[in-house]
Design a protein around this motif. Structure first.
Motif, PDB file in Angstrom:
ATOM      1  N   GLU A  47      66.381  47.701  19.367  1.00  0.00           N
ATOM      2  CA  GLU A  47      65.028  47.411  18.881  1.00  0.00           C
ATOM      3  C   GLU A  47      64.960  46.082  18.152  1.00  0.00           C
ATOM      4  OE1 GLU A  47      62.394  50.402  16.713  1.00  0.00           O
ATOM      5  OE2 GLU A  47      64.090  51.596  17.419  1.00  0.00           O
ATOM      6  N   SER A  48      66.040  45.749  17.438  1.00  0.00           N
ATOM      7  CA  SER A  48      66.027  44.524  16.615  1.00  0.00           C
ATOM      8  C   SER A  48      66.215  43.271  17.461  1.00  0.00           C
ATOM      9  CB  SER A  48      67.109  44.598  15.541  1.00  0.00           C
ATOM     10  OG  SER A  48      68.374  44.319  16.098  1.00  0.00           O
ATOM     11  N   VAL A  49      66.675  43.459  18.729  1.00  0.00           N
ATOM     12  CA  VAL A  49      66.823  42.297  19.609  1.00  0.00           C
ATOM     13  C   VAL A  49      65.479  42.028  20.279  1.00  0.00           C
ATOM     14  CG1 VAL A  49      68.114  41.320  21.550  1.00  0.00           C
ATOM     15  CG2 VAL A  49      69.227  42.939  20.016  1.00  0.00           C
ATOM     16  N   ASP A  50      64.856  40.898  19.920  1.00  0.00           N
ATOM     17  CA  ASP A  50      63.482  40.618  20.364  1.00  0.00           C
ATOM     18  C   ASP A  50      63.330  40.680  21.873  1.00  0.00           C
ATOM     19  OD1 ASP A  50      62.551  40.389  17.847  1.00  0.00           O
ATOM     20  OD2 ASP A  50      62.660  38.205  17.753  1.00  0.00           O
ATOM     21  N   SER A  51      64.237  39.983  22.592  1.00  0.00           N
ATOM     22  CA  SER A  51      64.103  39.885  24.038  1.00  0.00           C
ATOM     23  C   SER A  51      64.177  41.265  24.684  1.00  0.00           C
ATOM     24  CB  SER A  51      65.198  38.988  24.615  1.00  0.00           C
ATOM     25  OG  SER A  51      66.460  39.573  24.354  1.00  0.00           O
ATOM     26  N   PHE A  52      64.996  42.133  24.099  1.00  0.00           N
ATOM     27  CA  PHE A  52      65.140  43.481  24.650  1.00  0.00           C
ATOM     28  C   PHE A  52      63.921  44.343  24.292  1.00  0.00           C
ATOM     29  CE2 PHE A  52      66.820  47.654  25.399  1.00  0.00           C
ATOM     30  CZ  PHE A  52      67.745  47.464  26.421  1.00  0.00           C
ATOM     31  N   ASP A  53      63.493  44.196  23.054  1.00  0.00           N
ATOM     32  CA  ASP A  53      62.356  44.981  22.569  1.00  0.00           C
ATOM     33  C   ASP A  53      61.085  44.643  23.359  1.00  0.00           C
ATOM     34  OD1 ASP A  53      61.291  46.887  20.721  1.00  0.00           O
ATOM     35  OD2 ASP A  53      60.244  45.232  19.752  1.00  0.00           O
ATOM     36  N   ALA A  54      60.917  43.383  23.694  1.00  0.00           N
ATOM     37  CA  ALA A  54      59.729  42.946  24.441  1.00  0.00           C
ATOM     38  C   ALA A  54      59.675  43.648  25.798  1.00  0.00           C
ATOM     39  CB  ALA A  54      59.774  41.426  24.632  1.00  0.00           C
ATOM     40  N   HIS A  57      59.977  48.091  25.135  1.00  0.00           N
ATOM     41  CA  HIS A  57      59.432  48.617  23.892  1.00  0.00           C
ATOM     42  C   HIS A  57      59.105  50.101  23.992  1.00  0.00           C
ATOM     43  CE1 HIS A  57      57.710  48.312  19.936  1.00  0.00           C
ATOM     44  NE2 HIS A  57      56.642  48.969  20.367  1.00  0.00           N
ATOM     45  N   ASP A  58      58.420  50.499  25.072  1.00  0.00           N
ATOM     46  CA  ASP A  58      57.973  51.894  25.194  1.00  0.00           C
ATOM     47  C   ASP A  58      59.154  52.854  25.308  1.00  0.00           C
ATOM     48  OD1 ASP A  58      55.441  50.930  25.017  1.00  0.00           O
ATOM     49  OD2 ASP A  58      55.054  50.961  27.175  1.00  0.00           O
ATOM     50  N   SER A  59      60.129  52.500  26.124  1.00  0.00           N
ATOM     51  CA  SER A  59      61.302  53.365  26.275  1.00  0.00           C
ATOM     52  C   SER A  59      62.001  53.546  24.930  1.00  0.00           C
ATOM     53  CB  SER A  59      62.290  52.762  27.276  1.00  0.00           C
ATOM     54  OG  SER A  59      61.610  52.273  28.399  1.00  0.00           O
ATOM     55  N   LEU A  60      62.105  52.456  24.175  1.00  0.00           N
ATOM     56  CA  LEU A  60      62.771  52.519  22.877  1.00  0.00           C
ATOM     57  C   LEU A  60      62.028  53.459  21.940  1.00  0.00           C
ATOM     58  CD1 LEU A  60      63.738  48.761  22.376  1.00  0.00           C
ATOM     59  CD2 LEU A  60      65.306  50.662  22.739  1.00  0.00           C
ATOM     60  N   ILE A  61      60.694  53.358  21.946  1.00  0.00           N
ATOM     61  CA  ILE A  61      59.883  54.218  21.071  1.00  0.00           C
ATOM     62  C   ILE A  61      60.080  55.680  21.451  1.00  0.00           C
ATOM     63  CG2 ILE A  61      57.489  54.877  20.521  1.00  0.00           C
ATOM     64  CD1 ILE A  61      58.277  52.387  19.045  1.00  0.00           C
ATOM     65  N   ILE A  62      60.079  55.931  22.780  1.00  0.00           N
ATOM     66  CA  ILE A  62      60.276  57.313  23.238  1.00  0.00           C
ATOM     67  C   ILE A  62      61.671  57.803  22.805  1.00  0.00           C
ATOM     68  CG2 ILE A  62      60.575  58.762  25.292  1.00  0.00           C
ATOM     69  CD1 ILE A  62      58.416  56.840  26.592  1.00  0.00           C
ATOM     70  N   GLY A  63      62.676  56.987  23.049  1.00  0.00           N
ATOM     71  CA  GLY A  63      64.043  57.360  22.645  1.00  0.00           C
ATOM     72  C   GLY A  63      64.110  57.644  21.160  1.00  0.00           C
ATOM     73  N   GLU A  64      63.441  56.815  20.391  1.00  0.00           N
ATOM     74  CA  GLU A  64      63.398  56.981  18.934  1.00  0.00           C
ATOM     75  C   GLU A  64      62.813  58.340  18.566  1.00  0.00           C
ATOM     76  OE1 GLU A  64      64.771  55.952  15.933  1.00  0.00           O
ATOM     77  OE2 GLU A  64      64.471  53.957  16.776  1.00  0.00           O
ATOM     78  N   TRP A  65      61.695  58.685  19.230  1.00  0.00           N
ATOM     79  CA  TRP A  65      61.041  59.979  18.963  1.00  0.00           C
ATOM     80  C   TRP A  65      61.960  61.140  19.332  1.00  0.00           C
ATOM     81  CZ3 TRP A  65      57.526  61.517  15.885  1.00  0.00           C
ATOM     82  CH2 TRP A  65      56.493  60.663  15.509  1.00  0.00           C
ATOM     83  N   VAL A  66      62.593  61.042  20.515  1.00  0.00           N
ATOM     84  CA  VAL A  66      63.462  62.128  20.977  1.00  0.00           C
ATOM     85  C   VAL A  66      64.575  62.369  19.963  1.00  0.00           C
ATOM     86  CG1 VAL A  66      65.171  62.790  22.739  1.00  0.00           C
ATOM     87  CG2 VAL A  66      62.977  61.777  23.429  1.00  0.00           C
ATOM     88  N   ILE A  67      65.212  61.283  19.546  1.00  0.00           N
ATOM     89  CA  ILE A  67      66.326  61.420  18.599  1.00  0.00           C
ATOM     90  C   ILE A  67      65.852  61.922  17.253  1.00  0.00           C
ATOM     91  CG2 ILE A  67      67.799  59.945  17.168  1.00  0.00           C
ATOM     92  CD1 ILE A  67      68.643  58.660  19.890  1.00  0.00           C
ATOM     93  N   THR A  68      64.701  61.419  16.803  1.00  0.00           N
ATOM     94  CA  THR A  68      64.188  61.864  15.516  1.00  0.00           C
ATOM     95  C   THR A  68      63.910  63.358  15.534  1.00  0.00           C
ATOM     96  OG1 THR A  68      63.182  59.699  15.212  1.00  0.00           O
ATOM     97  CG2 THR A  68      62.380  61.483  13.803  1.00  0.00           C
ATOM     98  N   ILE A  69      63.315  63.838  16.622  1.00  0.00           N
ATOM     99  CA  ILE A  69      63.015  65.269  16.712  1.00  0.00           C
ATOM    100  C   ILE A  69      64.325  66.074  16.764  1.00  0.00           C
ATOM    101  CG2 ILE A  69      62.067  67.047  18.253  1.00  0.00           C
ATOM    102  CD1 ILE A  69      59.863  64.848  18.890  1.00  0.00           C
ATOM    103  N   LEU A  70      65.293  65.588  17.534  1.00  0.00           N
ATOM    104  CA  LEU A  70      66.593  66.261  17.592  1.00  0.00           C
ATOM    105  C   LEU A  70      67.217  66.365  16.207  1.00  0.00           C
ATOM    106  CD1 LEU A  70      68.407  64.909  20.798  1.00  0.00           C
ATOM    107  CD2 LEU A  70      67.865  67.292  20.248  1.00  0.00           C
ATOM    108  N   PHE A  71      67.216  65.255  15.495  1.00  0.00           N
ATOM    109  CA  PHE A  71      67.817  65.233  14.161  1.00  0.00           C
ATOM    110  C   PHE A  71      67.053  66.154  13.205  1.00  0.00           C
ATOM    111  CE2 PHE A  71      70.146  60.858  14.230  1.00  0.00           C
ATOM    112  CZ  PHE A  71      70.994  61.367  15.174  1.00  0.00           C
TER     113      PHE A  71
END
Lengths: 275, 275, 275, 275
Positions: A47-54, A57-71
């Protein structure tokens, strides 16, 4: 009355899976948890790598949500399945689990608070527990013992280093001054630490001959006194394992000590040693 | 005759508070002194930060005056309360106390002489005395003993490092020359020290292939010979606890100490040692 | 026949002054020589500083001549006063003395050959001989012994470091390429050495993520394997002094060994030890 | 039937020359091989230097071909002369020999694949085998033993260093941000490794006071914890010679070894040991 033991049973099962690693389900849970922790750390990095985040972005947000819910689920299950939830909640890992889960909800609502995810890295320490690597825990215990035994000496050493850096930093501020990058005393002390620890970034470097002379003294000092913490830990570690190699028993006949660990007979008088 | 013992009493009380730390007043004094020393160091640091000084110049000046007066009073009281004032005045701490107090008066009249306040940091060494941390003093004594024992070896090592730096610095000056930043021999020697001690600022760096080859040799040399001071101190420290393997008892006959731990007879006079 | 013994006498006297340090003239000679060596080194350094050379060029030239003549006389006297001049001429110090004296004549005629004066610094090694510091020579002998004993291990280590640097340097050249400063393989290997030895000039630094990843591996490797030479020398030094602390004699009665160095009685049976 | 033993004889001879070093032909082969390996490495280095390649391009290409053919022949002969070719082909050196020879054919047809020649450097490891330097192999075995014995401790240490770098790298990313060169978390972690290992390139350096404060903590941490791997290896190496303090004799009754140096009775069966 039928319901309760069943529920207790279910809790017991959950406790076994989450807190223990003897069953195959428990092992599976631990492995999944480890992968999830690693994935969560990699996600934050990407997420912190701009070129990758650009791009993703959506996949990262989804992954973030999945992991947050798991945790979150893991956190809730850990509280449910333990008899005294407070014992877990206020334990070292309990606090880290909480702090590394909650901020993400906040960061998804208000941007910018994803800072605390650095705490997630601390969760990696669970590795030692999860993998039940007795050998590695033994190794880290020995390390900790050696460090604890030399705590006072290391404190004296660090205190000495700090005083040296304060004095030399101030002196360098007076010699070099703001025009050579030594803008103020705190920055000069920072530079003295950079130099004494032999890091040497080079963003600030002495320009005057006198400053370079004193720098040389600092560098040779830093190069020499690194021998001190090294000597402390070395001597501590040299002492520790030696103790482990001889048994603690003494011969019942001649009372000699320091027998080989599995010795059956005394090396001095030949009497049978107590088992 | 009534007045004198009272005065002496008052002096005695002051001595107890200032020089000792057994009474609660003595402890309070020590804690206040430590805080004042820390505050004085932080004050000087903040003064040197332009943006901070611009905002709070007046407060800093007032703080400076308060601390200077406190230190002056402490200095005067220390002289008054001791029987032989010269003993304190010419002691290590006496000189530091003087030098770290007087310059501020000068700096408040003539600007620019605040340099000597670096000496204030030396006052921090009082921490060890004040906190009466036997454990830490023991630790620092052991460090000092190990360093003293290896003094000659370390001197030889540092002398060798210096000669190597002089030779390699001169060689690099001839190879790289002024156009690559090696303006003169002293600067080249400074660079050699920066490189050998593995600090590596990078403000001066070799540009020619030959220079880089010789630099590589210097770096590998520096990387390897750091093992020497480390080895010296390690072996010295490993030896020291061996001395502790000598028992703490002294011979009841000849009072010799440092017997082997399980010695039955005194190694000096042959009398039986107490168990 | 009258002349010869006198001449021989004169030679003998000269030999005593130059090669020995037991007489007061010998000591004086040694001290003057040391000062002259130091002065000659400082002279060359000052000459290389442009601003200084511009001001005091003539004085420096005169000083250079004075020292050169002194060293030449010393060299001639050393040859005259010794029985077998070749023994001195081809000794370590003989060669250094020659090389550090002759070039100056050349440099005063043709400019630019003052390079070999770096050899003058080697003359400083004479300090150890001159000062007859038994203690320091003992210390340096112990250092040399420990280094000699660990020669094979250190050679293996350095060879390993070199191979690692060649491999990693080549890999970095392929990853980073000329556009990031890794112009060619030798330069990349130079960078790998700079990084592995933790010097880190920063004149060349990896820019690509993959290059930074590999750099991290190099750095952690370099940070870890510094433990190897250190461990080698430490263990070697720990071994050596232990032998010195216990006497080598054994009790004539019970044959126990490892008595304290000045022990008179056996610590085990109380019999008198042989002196 | 006459031909076969002769052929076998020829193969046997070849095996002796290539795999052994007892005959003078075997020694000659080994020396030529070593020179060829060194030459091949130097060739690749020189090729990468633009100025050199521009001048001597043709000679370099010819040299490359000569060495490639030599290595190919060596590879073929090694396969022919051994009884079980697969044993060589899939051995460590077999794979390296293959990978360091084949790519050159490819690179001479398609440009750009000369990268794998870094593998050639690995062939240098053959030096130890070739020179049959028992002393050096003994030394490297001891090093490997000490490293193996401390594997678990070093793994724990490196894991700890990595977690610290991940946490501190993330924290520095939040404090300094992209405007000070800490573009993203992976780069910040890279910087943390650069700093903790005391390399300090200086291509990225903290600019904010808080960042410099945390950097100081990282540097002092890195400066102190280098004592840990050093202490581990030192103690391991100090221990190894201790094993030598066990006598080399074996019990005449139960054949157990590793008795204490002055043991009179076997620690295992109680029989009297030979003096």
């Amino acid at each position: 009355m039928e319901n309760k033991p069943q529920k207790s049973n279910w809790k017991h099962k959950l406790h076994e899976i989450i807190y223990e690693a003897d069953t195959s389900e428990g092992k599976l849970f631990d492995v999944i948890l480890l992968i999830a922790i690693l994935a969560s750390i990699i996600l934050v990095m990407l997420e912190s790598v701009d070129s990758f985040d650009a791009k993703y972005h959506d996949s990262l947000i989804i992954g973030e949500w999945v992991i947050t819910i798991l945790f979150s689920l893991e956190y809730i299950f850990r509280i449910i399945s333990i008899k005294k939830p407070t014992k877990y909640i206020f334990s070292f890992f309990g606090i880290i689990d909480f702090l590394s889960t909650i901020p993400i909800y906040l960061s998804l609502i208000y941007a910018g608070s994803q800072g605390l995810v650095a705490l997630r890295a601390l969760r990696l320490l669970r590795v030692f527990r999860i993998l039940k690597l007795a050998r590695y825990i033994g190794a880290s215990n020995k390390l900790l013992l050696a460090l604890k035994a030399s705590k006072a000496k290391i404190a004296v050493f660090l205190f000495f280093v700090l005083i040296v850096c304060i004095i030399l930093g101030t002196v360098m501020y007076m010699i070099e001054g703001a025009e050579n990058g030594f803008n103020n005393i705190p920055k000069s002390i920072y530079w003295a630490i950079v130099t004494l620890t032999t890091v040497g970034f080079g963003d600030i470097a002495p320009q005057t001959p006198l400053g370079q002379l004193i720098s040389s003294v600092i560098m040779i000092l830093g190069y020499s006194i690194i021998a001190i913490p090294t000597g402390i830990v070395s001597s501590e570690m040299t002492k520790t394992p030696d103790e482990h190699n001889t048994s603690t028993q003494s011969c019942p006949n001649c009372l000699k000590e320091k027998h080989r660990e599995k010795a059956v007979f005394c090396y001095n008088c030949g009497s049978i040693l107590n088992p």
